[in-house]
Design a protein around this motif. Structure first.
Motif, mmCIF file in Angstrom:
data_model
loop_
_atom_site.group_PDB
_atom_site.id
_atom_site.type_symbol
_atom_site.label_atom_id
_atom_site.label_comp_id
_atom_site.label_asym_id
_atom_site.label_seq_id
_atom_site.Cartn_x
_atom_site.Cartn_y
_atom_site.Cartn_z
ATOM 1 N N LEU A 193 -10.466 -62.094 -59.639
ATOM 2 C CA LEU A 193 -9.439 -61.495 -58.785
ATOM 3 C C LEU A 193 -9.990 -60.469 -57.797
ATOM 4 N N TYR A 194 -11.308 -60.304 -57.776
ATOM 5 C CA TYR A 194 -11.958 -59.325 -56.899
ATOM 6 C C TYR A 194 -11.423 -57.918 -57.155
ATOM 7 N N LEU A 195 -11.312 -57.595 -58.435
ATOM 8 C CA LEU A 195 -10.880 -56.269 -58.860
ATOM 9 C C LEU A 195 -12.011 -55.621 -59.649
ATOM 10 N N SER A 196 -11.934 -54.316 -59.819
ATOM 11 C CA SER A 196 -12.920 -53.647 -60.664
ATOM 12 C C SER A 196 -12.510 -53.808 -62.127
ATOM 13 N N LEU B 182 -4.720 -68.558 -60.024
ATOM 14 C CA LEU B 182 -5.537 -67.915 -58.996
ATOM 15 C C LEU B 182 -4.833 -67.733 -57.659
ATOM 16 N N THR B 183 -4.038 -68.687 -57.236
ATOM 17 C CA THR B 183 -3.412 -68.586 -55.918
ATOM 18 C C THR B 183 -2.018 -67.959 -55.968
ATOM 19 N N MET B 184 -1.565 -67.601 -57.139
ATOM 20 C CA MET B 184 -0.239 -66.998 -57.297
ATOM 21 C C MET B 184 -0.262 -65.560 -56.782
ATOM 22 N N LEU C 131 -2.113 -60.804 -61.513
ATOM 23 C CA LEU C 131 -2.758 -60.130 -62.638
ATOM 24 C C LEU C 131 -1.863 -60.093 -63.877
ATOM 25 N N LEU C 132 -0.631 -59.648 -63.753
ATOM 26 C CA LEU C 132 0.243 -59.590 -64.931
ATOM 27 C C LEU C 132 0.536 -60.974 -65.512
ATOM 28 N N PRO C 133 0.850 -61.982 -64.695
ATOM 29 C CA PRO C 133 1.039 -63.316 -65.277
ATOM 30 C C PRO C 133 -0.223 -63.834 -65.989
ATOM 31 N N ILE C 134 -1.386 -63.522 -65.458
ATOM 32 C CA ILE C 134 -2.634 -63.933 -66.110
ATOM 33 C C ILE C 134 -2.769 -63.238 -67.460
#
Length: 158
Positions: free
Chosen positions: A51-54, A19-21, A25-28
């Protein structure tokens, strides 16, 4: 959706770990796929929310990179090299043969769940073109006939 309920805790733990990285997104996505073998479509909502993304942003990244899968892989994954050296040595004919033998296209899994077929753009085995991998084993100078023998050996190993 039922399967995802069993996987959700894994996805949430991966999200928490990353989360803090910065640029997470890609590592997740890689971590989820490395752990589960694919990215469950139901996980998109959890990833987007964390991630507060759509949903569209997350799905767009998953669908852009051919590496990511949204369906469970087969028991064995076959990669066929599509780089220039392999193409010049017959990988297109091998590709067509493999698709016909397995009854699938790239990014699909055979009906029996045993094999997934994926393209790859260089296995570093150019001197032995055309090359494939089955799971982590690299094979060179693969003709359609040799492909059939390899396939049979993996089918017989189960």
């Amino acid at each position: 959706m039922q399967d995802y309920q069993n996987q959700k805790s894994t996805v949430l733990a991966i999200l928490d770990d990353h989360l803090t990285m910065p640029g997470n997104l890609l590592p997740i996505l890689h971590s989820i796929q490395d752990t589960l073998g694919y990215i469950p479509p139901a996980a998109v909502a959890d990833i987007a929310s964390a991630l507060y993304l759509s949903h569209a942003e997350v799905h767009g990244v998953i669908s852009f990179y051919h590496y990511f899968r949204e369906t469970p892989p087969g028991q064995h994954t076959i990669h066929i090299c599509r780089a220039e050296s392999c193409q010049s040595m017959g990988s297109k004919a091998l590709e067509n043969h493999a698709k016909q033998a397995l009854g699938i296209d790239f990014h699909e899994t055979s009906a029996d769940g045993k094999f997934s077929l994926e393209p790859v753009y260089c296995l570093g085995n150019c001197g032995c073109s055309p090359a494939i991998t089955i799971d982590n084993a690299v094979y060179g100078r693969v003709s359609p006939e040799r492909f059939d023998k390899l396939l049979a050996s993996y089918q017989g190993a189960e």
